[in-house]
Structures are given as C-alpha cells and as structure tokens.
Design a protein around this motif. Structure first.
Motif, PDB file in Angstrom:
ATOM      1  N   PRO A 138      49.758  47.557  28.628  1.00  0.00           N
ATOM      2  CA  PRO A 138      49.419  47.069  29.969  1.00  0.00           C
ATOM      3  C   PRO A 138      49.068  45.575  29.957  1.00  0.00           C
ATOM      4  N   LEU A 139      49.229  44.974  31.126  1.00  0.00           N
ATOM      5  CA  LEU A 139      48.991  43.535  31.285  1.00  0.00           C
ATOM      6  C   LEU A 139      47.954  43.314  32.370  1.00  0.00           C
ATOM      7  N   LEU A 140      46.870  42.631  32.001  1.00  0.00           N
ATOM      8  CA  LEU A 140      45.830  42.289  32.972  1.00  0.00           C
ATOM      9  C   LEU A 140      45.719  40.771  32.980  1.00  0.00           C
ATOM     10  N   GLN A 164      39.967  40.944  42.461  1.00  0.00           N
ATOM     11  CA  GLN A 164      40.470  42.306  42.497  1.00  0.00           C
ATOM     12  C   GLN A 164      40.128  42.970  41.174  1.00  0.00           C
ATOM     13  N   GLU A 165      39.507  44.133  41.247  1.00  0.00           N
ATOM     14  CA  GLU A 165      39.226  44.854  40.002  1.00  0.00           C
ATOM     15  C   GLU A 165      40.497  45.548  39.527  1.00  0.00           C
ATOM     16  N   VAL A 166      40.785  45.466  38.220  1.00  0.00           N
ATOM     17  CA  VAL A 166      41.946  46.157  37.660  1.00  0.00           C
ATOM     18  C   VAL A 166      41.530  46.788  36.328  1.00  0.00           C
ATOM     19  N   VAL A 167      41.936  48.032  36.116  1.00  0.00           N
ATOM     20  CA  VAL A 167      41.568  48.774  34.903  1.00  0.00           C
ATOM     21  C   VAL A 167      42.826  49.215  34.166  1.00  0.00           C
ATOM     22  N   ALA A 168      42.788  49.128  32.839  1.00  0.00           N
ATOM     23  CA  ALA A 168      43.923  49.619  32.053  1.00  0.00           C
ATOM     24  C   ALA A 168      43.423  50.149  30.715  1.00  0.00           C
ATOM     25  N   PRO A 169      44.131  51.145  30.182  1.00  0.00           N
ATOM     26  CA  PRO A 169      43.762  51.646  28.856  1.00  0.00           C
ATOM     27  C   PRO A 169      44.112  50.627  27.770  1.00  0.00           C
TER      28      PRO A 169
ATOM     29  N   ARG B 108      58.056  39.700  32.444  1.00  0.00           N
ATOM     30  CA  ARG B 108      58.383  41.034  31.919  1.00  0.00           C
ATOM     31  C   ARG B 108      59.892  41.299  31.994  1.00  0.00           C
ATOM     32  N   ARG B 187      49.955  51.724  34.512  1.00  0.00           N
ATOM     33  CA  ARG B 187      48.781  51.729  33.646  1.00  0.00           C
ATOM     34  C   ARG B 187      47.689  50.756  34.100  1.00  0.00           C
ATOM     35  N   ALA B 188      48.089  49.603  34.630  1.00  0.00           N
ATOM     36  CA  ALA B 188      47.083  48.616  35.039  1.00  0.00           C
ATOM     37  C   ALA B 188      46.765  48.853  36.515  1.00  0.00           C
ATOM     38  N   ARG B 189      45.731  49.688  36.754  1.00  0.00           N
ATOM     39  CA  ARG B 189      45.469  50.186  38.104  1.00  0.00           C
ATOM     40  C   ARG B 189      44.482  49.293  38.856  1.00  0.00           C
ATOM     41  N   LYS B 190      44.842  48.984  40.088  1.00  0.00           N
ATOM     42  CA  LYS B 190      43.971  48.150  40.921  1.00  0.00           C
ATOM     43  C   LYS B 190      42.824  48.968  41.482  1.00  0.00           C
ATOM     44  N   ALA B 192      38.777  48.099  43.598  1.00  0.00           N
ATOM     45  CA  ALA B 192      38.276  47.414  44.792  1.00  0.00           C
ATOM     46  C   ALA B 192      38.547  45.920  44.715  1.00  0.00           C
ATOM     47  N   SER B 193      38.692  45.297  45.886  1.00  0.00           N
ATOM     48  CA  SER B 193      38.803  43.841  45.900  1.00  0.00           C
ATOM     49  C   SER B 193      37.714  43.259  46.786  1.00  0.00           C
TER      50      SER B 193
END
Lengths: 260, 328
Positions: A138-140, A164-169, B108, B187-190, B192-193
């Motif tokens: 993943p890319l953050l 913006q919050e972003v989460v990835a494993p 990418r 995989r890279a889930r957004k 709250a903003s």
C-alpha cells in the motif's frame, strides 16, 4: 519494527542549477546535501523507533560522494546505511531509481518504507508511487502525521484544504510532508557515533535489476532539447506620492491587462 | 498522426475539475490537427455524470465508474482500473493532472507498464507519431523537451494552467466500466477528513495569487488586507517562506523552492523581497506586480509593475479602487 528511509543526495537548495551538454544536472560544482524533504521522513522514523523500538536503515542511490551525506543521516540517529552506487547508474530516471531501490529493499527486512514528499531537485514526487507498485504494498502519501499500531500505519494526509486520515496494513510505503515534524540536528555524540556505523555498498551486479532498465540507456524520457529561460526584462518601477495614486496606477495596469 | 489521447479526469461528484477541461481542450486541438480521438476516464461517485461537461470540451469517449472503491481508497484501485483500460483502448498518450493523486496514480501505472513519464508538462508537441512533453525544471529556469521512447504509452503529468480550456461542439459517448476490486488492491483506506480553517483554492490551480512576505509583519494582514485584495480579484493568498516559517500563515500557502511552484496568470508579491528560492516558485507567472518599501528589492527585477511604497496603505486603497471599478 524495521524502517527503511529512502534518502536522496541533492545539490544545495540555494545553488543555481545548470544543465550539462547532455542535459543532465551539472552536479560537479554544487555542494551536496541530504534532500531537505527527506529529513522529515528520517525524523519520523527516528521518533517511531524511539517510541516502539526497532531499527532505522537509510537507503540511497547515488554517486560515491553520497556516503558523506549519508553520514549526516547516521549522525541524526539512523542505525546503518545502504548505498547503491555504480558508474552505470549515472543518468537513471525516476523509474530506474524505483527499480534499484525496490531491488535493494528486497535484500532488507522492512515494515515501513519512508520517503520525503519529493526531492528539491526533480520535484516530481513519483518515487513513492513507483516503489509501492513495484513492491506491491500500500501507498500512503503526503503524511503530516504517522502512527503505527496493530500492524497498521495510520496517516493524516495533507490534502487540498485540510487533512484526511488514511489507514493501511504494513508493510507500506509512506511519504512524509515538509513540516510534519522538526528534524533534529545531529548531536556531537551522534556525529562521533556515525563514523563507526556501517554503510553497506551495493553495485548493479549485486542487485537483480536489468542493466538496460537503468542509467542513461535505460531512461525512457531522454531530454532532447533544453533552453534556459530568458532573463525577464524588468518592467516599470514607480514611486507614487500617495497610496491613492499607487492604487490608481496599479488598477490601471491590472485593467489594461484585463485582470479587472 | 499522434494516436488517441486519454485524459485522466479529476472531478468533484460529477463536476470535472478545471484541469480536466484544460487537458481535454488541448487533446481536442491536437487530435483535430494530427488525427486520433480524445478519450477520458473518470472514477468514483458521480463519474458517469461528467460526460456532458467533458463532451463540450472535446472528449469523444468517456470510460467511467461510479464505484465507491475509488472514493474510499487511495491510488491502487485507480491504477488497476486504468491499467485494464489502457490494455483495452491502447491510447498513445495519457494525460494526468499534476496533483497529489495524479502523481500517485500515474507513477503506479508507469511502473506497472514500464512507461516513460514526463512531469511538470507545460506544452505537448507532436513528433514521430508521438507526443514530446515540454517540462519546466529547476523552478522554470529551464524549459526542456523530453522524448518518450521504448514505452507502450507516453504518460504526461500536466501542470494546472498549462492549457486554455475551450469549448468544442462534441458529445461524449459513455462507456461504463465494470470494475471489481480485490483485497490486494483496496488497502489504503480513507477515514475521516478535517477541513483547514478557510481552506483556499489550491495554489497550483489558482489563476491569481496575492502573496505576502516578511514585510507583512504578522499573521493578521494575511487574513485582512491581503485576503480582501485577493477576494476583490477572485484570487487566493500565497506566502513566502519567511512568512510561513514565522508562523503567520500555513505551509499550504508557501510559494518557492520548498513550497509550491505556481504558474498563475497574475502574481502579486506584497512585502516579498524576492530571494532566489522564492523566485523559482513564481517566476513563470504571466504577469507579476510587486509592492515593496525597499526600492532595491530583487523582486522588482522580475516585476512587470513595481511599486515602491507602504503596503499597509497601498493594499487597502487598491482593494477599494478595484471594487469601485468592478462596480461592487
């Protein structure tokens, strides 16, 4: 946690940059420094290590002289360095750079790969995306904040007009923005310690990268022409007697140029 | 014959951003002259409703998916859907906007397909069945022409304001993309903003920028006299590094070597001396107006109009004068 920070050696940001006859940046007469944007990534890595333990490795592709700039990163607190250097790499474009870094990362253990948001010389910000694609992780990007827990990285991404919050494993590639933290200065102790730290040097032969994909020959985007921007002719400089007169003169100018 | 050109469209809930209209217009001009079609791709909620607007600016075929996966995750699903589309449509060139997401997705795609990619493009020129990209480097100190070779597709990251939007009497045929993402991609889930107070138009996309520097002296004038002048002109507020480092204004406003590189139509430098690090971020503006107390400020060497005087008096007077002329 194993963190690899990708660091680029760039010309001093205050230097005037020029092109050589084969349209490469003339680095010969320029003082080199760690890409200032990468210092934020390194600082972020050091803070994570201090909070959660682990090891920080700095990874650079560059000329042999990049060893000196890597020492600064080691003096800030990174544990060791990996320098990929090979005469055949001169002129490598961003995608070739990604291939080299990805191949070097293949020899290292990592949970997180941190980069700066872009380099101050090329300013294209493409390496994080290319690396994530080649590593299939993943890319953050553009993280103003980064935290890691439960095998996940969470960032506050600096977007237009907010965050913006972003989460990835993990493992993941994360790029850090300017201003995310205040990069530390190397301490005297850190500078002394850095002299004993290991910098592993790798050549092209030691990496599984096709020699045709790197260097000038591998570049898919050769520059075929370049022209320095002509020096701009200064316009009129006026010293109006009153603010009102100044306002009228500027407004006349803006109106003539159709901005009003 | 330059082949088909594919535009990656950024949009807000179905309204294409100006950069998309700029790119579509340029692609329409180039294909009208050299052959080929203008294709576009739009992803995320509302994507299919961009067809109307895009058609007006020259897009002939729109490939779109309203799937929420494109709104919920960063870059990877977009690159994946685009990859499939590239295989299907085989354009010669792909134009992305030079934005955060544009960069991530383009990088990418280029890495996956082993493509040549040109950044900071301000001009496209046909050459041997392909397009060359003209890019600015070193903050606009050089213009370089880049040839893309040994590449299945040529990818260009186009700077905002590089091309002029222009309507063409066309309509776009809509093709709905049936995209199914898998776990490996999403995989890279957004989450709250949060919005920054009084969030401005992004500097790179602004056509008028009113920038303040050390001479502005504190945070307050950025929110009052500079903001009012910017508003009167329909522009946004920028800043020099000195003002950002002093904490007077947020980093997102910074123009220069370690801030944004901008190419607006009008740049007003207020209380900015014009150090080289600042100049490389704004010197390609079409028109530069500088107001500074110091007659020897280096910014005057760049300015089309330089005004020596007290910014605290001139700026409000100018705002009033502009409003008066606009009849507001």
């Amino acid at each position: 946690m194993n963190i690899v920070v990708c660091v680029k050696q760039v010309p001093d940001t205050t230097a005037k940059k020029e092109l050589t006859s084969d349209f490469l940046l003339n680095r010969a007469d320029l003082e080199s420094v760690v890409n200032p944007f990468d210092e934020y990534a390194l600082e972020e890595a050091l803070r994570l290590k201090e909070a959660q333990g682990g090891e920080v490795t700095v990874l650079t592709m560059g000329p042999p002289s990049a060893e000196e700039t890597m020492r600064k990163a080691l003096a800030m607190g990174a544990d060791r360095g990996v320098l990929v250097t090979d005469p055949a790499l001169a002129g490598t474009d961003w995608l070739g750079t990604c291939r080299i870094l990805a191949a070097a990362l293949g020899r290292l253990e990592y949970d997180l790969v941190l980069t700066g948001m872009e380099s101050t010389d090329a300013r294209s910000g493409l390496v994080p995306g290319g690396l994530a694609e080649l590593l299939d992780v993943p890319l953050l990007t553009y993280a103003a904040k980064l935290s890691v827990s439960d095998g996940k990285a969470t960032i506050s991404r600096q977007i237009t007009g907010g965050f913006q919050e972003v989460v990835a494993p993990l493992p993941a590639v994360v790029s850090i923005v300017k201003g995310a933290n205040e990069p530390r200065y190397p301490s005297l102790k850190g500078i002394m310690a850095s002299k004993r730290k290991e910098i592993m040097k790798l050549g092209l032969a030691e990496l599984a990268v096709d020699a045709d994909a790197v260097g000038m020959r591998g570049s898919k985007t050769p520059v075929v022409a370049a022209s320095p921007r002509p020096e701009k002719q200064a316009g009129e400089v006026i010293k109006p007697e009153t603010p009102e007169e100044a306002a009228v003169r500027i407004a006349d100018f803006l109106q003539a140029a159709k901005y009003i | 014959m330059a082949g088909d050109i594919l535009i990656y469209v950024e949009h807000e809930a179905g309204r294409p951003k100006r950069t998309a209209l700029e790119a579509a217009s340029q692609a329409a001009r180039m294909t009208a002259e050299h052959g080929g079609k203008v294709l576009a791709v739009a992803l995320g909620a509302g994507a299919t409703s961009t067809a109307g607007q895009l058609g007006k600016y020259g897009v002939e075929e729109l490939y779109a998916s309203d799937d929420a996966v494109f709104d919920d995750y960063l870059s990877a699903p977009h690159a994946d859907a685009l990859s499939n589309l590239l295989e299907q449509t085989r354009p010669t060139s792909v134009l992305f906007p030079d934005t955060l997401d544009g960069r991530d997705i383009a990088a990418r795609v280029a890495a996956r397909h082993d493509c040549g990619l040109v950044s900071s493009v301000v001009e496209l020129t046909p050459h041997n069945q392909h397009l060359d990209g003209v890019e600015t480097i070193f903050g606009g100190n050089y213009l370089t022409t880049v040839e893309v070779r040994n590449s299945p597709f040529s990818i260009f990251l186009v700077r905002p304001n590089a091309f002029t939007p222009e309507e063409t009497p066309r309509s776009a045929t809509l093709h709905t993309i049936d995209y199914r993402s898998d776990e490996g991609v999403a995989r890279a889930r957004k989450g709250a903003s949060t919005a920054e107070e009084g969030a401005p138009t992004p500097l790179e996309e602004a056509s008028i920028i009113v920038s303040g520097g050390r001479g502005v002296g504190g945070p307050e004038p950025f929110e009052t006299i500079l903001k009012q002048l910017a508003d009167s002109l329909g522009g946004v507020v920028g800043a020099s590094r000195a003002a950002v480092d002093a904490g007077w204004v947020a980093y997102s406003h910074q123009v220069g070597q370690t801030g944004r590189t901008v190419k607006p139509q009008l740049y007003m430098a207020i209380g900015i001396s014009g150090a080289v690090q600042h100049r490389v971020g704004m010197q390609t503006a079409d028109t530069i107006v500088a107001i500074n107390r110091d007659p020897d400020a280096p910014i005057f060497a760049l300015a089309d109009l330089g005004v020596v005087g007290d910014l605290f008096k001139i700026v409000p007077a100018l705002t009033d004068e502009i409003k008066r002329r606009k009849g507001a």
